[in-house]
Structure formats: structure tokens, C-alpha cells
Design a protein around this motif. Structure first.
Motif, PDB file in Angstrom:
ATOM      1  N   GLU A   1      23.777 -58.967 -21.788  1.00  0.00           N
ATOM      2  CA  GLU A   1      22.204 -58.766 -21.804  1.00  0.00           C
ATOM      3  C   GLU A   1      21.635 -58.734 -20.205  1.00  0.00           C
ATOM      4  N   ASP A   2      21.925 -59.695 -19.333  1.00  0.00           N
ATOM      5  CA  ASP A   2      21.721 -59.706 -18.040  1.00  0.00           C
ATOM      6  C   ASP A   2      22.648 -58.503 -17.298  1.00  0.00           C
ATOM      7  N   ALA A   3      23.677 -58.031 -17.958  1.00  0.00           N
ATOM      8  CA  ALA A   3      24.457 -56.858 -17.198  1.00  0.00           C
ATOM      9  C   ALA A   3      23.763 -55.781 -17.688  1.00  0.00           C
ATOM     10  N   ASN A   4      23.192 -55.484 -18.731  1.00  0.00           N
ATOM     11  CA  ASN A   4      22.729 -54.408 -19.263  1.00  0.00           C
ATOM     12  C   ASN A   4      21.229 -53.961 -18.636  1.00  0.00           C
ATOM     13  N   ILE A   5      20.333 -55.216 -18.180  1.00  0.00           N
ATOM     14  CA  ILE A   5      19.140 -54.994 -17.454  1.00  0.00           C
ATOM     15  C   ILE A   5      19.784 -54.429 -16.038  1.00  0.00           C
ATOM     16  N   LEU A   6      20.694 -55.365 -15.396  1.00  0.00           N
ATOM     17  CA  LEU A   6      21.138 -54.691 -13.977  1.00  0.00           C
ATOM     18  C   LEU A   6      21.691 -53.477 -14.104  1.00  0.00           C
ATOM     19  N   MET A   7      22.193 -53.032 -14.808  1.00  0.00           N
ATOM     20  CA  MET A   7      22.880 -51.451 -15.187  1.00  0.00           C
ATOM     21  C   MET A   7      21.702 -50.622 -15.122  1.00  0.00           C
ATOM     22  N   LYS A   8      20.610 -50.741 -15.729  1.00  0.00           N
ATOM     23  CA  LYS A   8      19.771 -49.693 -15.660  1.00  0.00           C
ATOM     24  C   LYS A   8      19.069 -49.554 -14.315  1.00  0.00           C
ATOM     25  N   TYR A   9      18.939 -50.624 -13.444  1.00  0.00           N
ATOM     26  CA  TYR A   9      18.441 -50.441 -12.278  1.00  0.00           C
ATOM     27  C   TYR A   9      19.561 -49.599 -11.234  1.00  0.00           C
ATOM     28  N   LEU A  10      20.788 -50.142 -11.613  1.00  0.00           N
ATOM     29  CA  LEU A  10      21.705 -49.346 -10.782  1.00  0.00           C
ATOM     30  C   LEU A  10      21.918 -47.808 -10.992  1.00  0.00           C
ATOM     31  N   ILE A  11      21.720 -47.482 -12.365  1.00  0.00           N
ATOM     32  CA  ILE A  11      21.800 -45.954 -12.867  1.00  0.00           C
ATOM     33  C   ILE A  11      20.735 -45.361 -11.885  1.00  0.00           C
ATOM     34  N   TYR A  12      19.704 -46.046 -11.857  1.00  0.00           N
ATOM     35  CA  TYR A  12      18.472 -45.160 -11.128  1.00  0.00           C
ATOM     36  C   TYR A  12      18.852 -45.194  -9.738  1.00  0.00           C
ATOM     37  N   ASP A  13      19.270 -46.125  -9.194  1.00  0.00           N
ATOM     38  CA  ASP A  13      19.558 -46.233  -7.804  1.00  0.00           C
ATOM     39  C   ASP A  13      20.612 -44.929  -7.643  1.00  0.00           C
ATOM     40  N   LEU A  14      21.405 -45.026  -8.046  1.00  0.00           N
ATOM     41  CA  LEU A  14      22.553 -43.892  -7.745  1.00  0.00           C
ATOM     42  C   LEU A  14      21.899 -42.581  -7.841  1.00  0.00           C
ATOM     43  N   VAL A  15      21.236 -42.406  -9.195  1.00  0.00           N
ATOM     44  CA  VAL A  15      20.481 -41.146  -9.253  1.00  0.00           C
ATOM     45  C   VAL A  15      19.597 -40.588  -7.917  1.00  0.00           C
TER      46      VAL A  15
ATOM     47  N   TYR B   1      29.231 -44.319  -7.202  1.00  0.00           N
ATOM     48  CA  TYR B   1      29.137 -44.974  -5.802  1.00  0.00           C
ATOM     49  C   TYR B   1      30.189 -44.530  -4.805  1.00  0.00           C
ATOM     50  N   ASP B   2      31.629 -44.153  -5.070  1.00  0.00           N
ATOM     51  CA  ASP B   2      32.281 -43.915  -3.961  1.00  0.00           C
ATOM     52  C   ASP B   2      32.312 -42.440  -3.686  1.00  0.00           C
TER      53      ASP B   2
END
Length: 337
Positions: free
Chosen positions: A54-68, A127-128
Motif C-alpha cells: 500500500e505504501d509502495a502504491n502511494i509512492l509509485m503515483k508520485y514517482l510516475i508524475y515526477d518522471l512524466v 529513469y535511465d
């Protein structure tokens, strides 16, 4: 960047223009954002591996927008706010699978471990890709005189380090290959016979060898203590150094009146080994130096730091003196024919 610039440009950091100063700030901001995304990737990996889905899912959302949004900023496009419509983002053409995860992303996210792992792998690839794209723009769009200065300085440091390393290696190799003789000792140990070759410090005599007498014949005369009056073998430690050449002409064991009890000359036999080779019980850290002819004195070189020659002969009694005639040859000269 020319070779002349590498050699003759100043070591002092250049002054940058207002525009270049702005470029430096942009690059600094981009690098900070890349570091932040890298940190989030590391945190995601830990959360997934520890089943904190669940924590990974929350952080994943933020990471996706960061990458985009990082790619949007590189392309000069508007950023998409968090929870915004990702369909507005155009996936860039790439040889990698960057941003391919967007087709699998939903607003609800996922707590499925397998899907999270797939998303994580795709984010890592993305990311790479962004890291590579950033470096390209750093070298072109936002390249400054400070970047050129840093590149020249880096090349200079590599060149200087390489030159110093090769120089140190060259000196060390030369010292190893062609060692200079040092002041040291020649030691003699007596032992009972072939069956009892054990030696001890109580039955040992030594004498200093001077490096000043390289290339000269010298006679070393050892006065023996009473504990060494009777023996049937001799251990000769001619040097305490590797890579030194020497010639052992002969040695004599004398009684109290100077009468020879035993003598031996070290010459090359017909089979190119030292004459009466069977009398040499052991030769260690020593080898013959160069090609030699029968009848010549054996020229030898030490190959280690504990060279030894163990020689056995008929037992002698009443020994008072040992004389050894030797010559130490310049360390860098092998015998030439």
C-alpha cells in the motif's frame, strides 16, 4: 576541445555570463530532481521487497508524475499536476521502453505485487532514459564555459595521474628489475652432515658485505667459535637481497695452523651444472645467471630475499677459520657471451 586548450588554458575557473549562470541553475535543479527520483526508486524497491504494498502504491503515483513532468520540462512543455490527466502526455520515441508503463496505470493504483514489480522495472528503465536525455541537453542546450573548463580539468587530472602512475610504476619496476645492491651481511651456518642439515644461530658466523666493493674480488675470513669446530656441511647465505649477481670462486676450511681441512672451487661442469652437483644439498632463491661454459666459475643471481646454498662434504674436525673468495657483480649486468 583541442590539445592546445588542454595544455595551455588557465587552471582558474572562468567567469560565466548571466545567461550561462542561468543555465548552471537549470542544470543544478535538474540534477536535484534526478537525485530525488533515484531516491524514490530506492525507497520503492525496499517497500516492495518488504511487502509494504500500500505504501509502495502511494509512492509509485508520485514517482510516475515526477518522471512524466521531468520529461515535460526537458521538452519545454507544461507540467501535469498530481492526479492530472496523464493521457495529455505524449510518449517519446525511444529505443528503450520508457514510459510504456503509462498504458497500465490507473487512478486507483494497484497493490498486486507482480504488477508493482512490473511498474517498478518500467519506471527504472524510464529513469535511465531521462538520465541519458538530461546528459545530452547538459552537453548541448545548456553547455557553458564552466562545463568546458571542468572537462579540460578532468582530462588534465587523468593525464597527470596517468603520468605520475606510470612514472612511479617505472621507477618501482626498474628497482625490481635492476636492483641496486645494499650494504648487508654474508652468513655461514655449520651443520652435522647430509642426514642432519638443521642449523642454529649458535653455529653461525656473519660478516658485512659493502656495496662499495661491487665488481671486485674479495676474500672474507670468518673466525669460527668452538661450537663450529666440527661439521660436515655448510649453509652459505651469500646475500639478503633479491636480484643481485655474484660469483663464488672457492671456499676453504682451515685448522688453527692455517692448514686446509677442506676446499672447493665452484665451477661449471660439462653438464652445465656446478661441478660435483650432488654435494649441493639445497640451493634456494638462487639461479645461474646467463649462459656459461664448462670450466668457468659459476655466476649466480639471487631470486628471493633468503638465498641459501647448502653444501655437504667429508666431516672436518678442529676447524678454526673459513675463507671465502667472492665477487659481487653490478646488479643490472648479466653475464654476456
Amino acid at each position: 576541445m583541442s590539445f592546445k586548450e588542454i595544455l595551455f588554458s588557465t587552471w582558474k575557473s572562468p567567469k560565466v555570463s548571466a545567461e550561462e549562470s542561468q543555465f548552471e541553475e537549470i542544470k543544478k535543479e535538474k540534477k536535484q530532481k534526478l537525485n530525488q527520483m533515484e531516491s524514490r526508486l530506492e525507497s520503492l524497491e525496499i517497500l516492495i521487497s518488504n511487502d509494504k504494498l500500500e505504501d509502495a502504491n502511494i509512492l509509485m503515483k508520485y514517482l510516475i508524475y515526477d518522471l512524466v513532468n521531468f520529461y515535460q520540462s526537458l521538452s519545454g512543455n507544461k507540467t501535469i499536476p498530481f492526479e492530472g490527466d496523464l493521457s495529455l502526455f505524449s510518449i517519446p520515441e525511444s529505443k528503450t521502453k520508457a514510459f510504456q508503463f503509462l498504458s497500465q496505470v490507473s487512478k486507483e493504483g494497484t497493490t498486486d505485487e507482480s504488477k508493482l514489480n512490473d511498474l517498478f522495472e518500467s519506471c527504472l528503465i524510464t529513469y535511465d532514459f531521462l538520465l541519458g536525455e538530461s546528459k545530452k541537453q547538459f552537453r548541448t542546450k545548456w553547455f557553458t564555459t564552466l562545463d568546458q573548463f571542468k572537462a579540460i580539468r578532468k582530462i588534465r587530472i587523468i593525464l597527470i595521474t596517468s603520468i605520475l602512475s606510470f612514472s612511479v610504476f617505472g621507477v618501482l619496476y626498474y628497482q625490481y628489475k635492476f636492483p641496486v645492491m645494499k650494504d648487508q651481511n654474508i652468513k655461514l651456518y655449520s651443520f652435522a652432515d647430509r642426514e642432519h642439515p638443521q642449523t642454529s644461530e649458535s653455529q653461525m658466523v656473519s660478516m658485512p658485505v659493502s656495496k662499495q666493493k661491487i665488481g671486485e674480488w674479495n676474500e672474507y675470513v670468518f673466525a669460527l667459535p668452538d661450537s663450529m669446530a666440527k661439521f660436515g656441511g655448510l649453509r652459505i647465505d651469500p646475500l639478503e637481497q633479491r636480484g643481485i649477481h655474484f660469483v663464488l670462486d672457492e671456499f676453504q676450511v682451515l685448522d688453527g695452523k692455517g692448514k686446509p681441512l677442506y676446499s672447493k672451487k665452484i665451477v661449471v661442469s660439462q653438464n652445465l651444472l656446478p661441478e660435483d652437483y650432488q654435494d649441493f644439498l639445497k640451493i634456494s632463491d638462487i639461479k645461474t645467471a646467463g649462459k656459461q661454459q664448462p670450466g668457468e666459475l659459476v655466476e649466480m643471481v639471487t631470486t628471493g630475499r633468503d638465498p641459501q646454498i647448502l653444501l655437504v662434504f667429508p666431516p672436518v674436525d678442529g676447524a678454526k677459520t673459513i675463507k671465502i673468495k667472492m665477487k659481487y657483480i653490478e646488479a643490472h649486468k648479466l653475464k654476456k657471451k
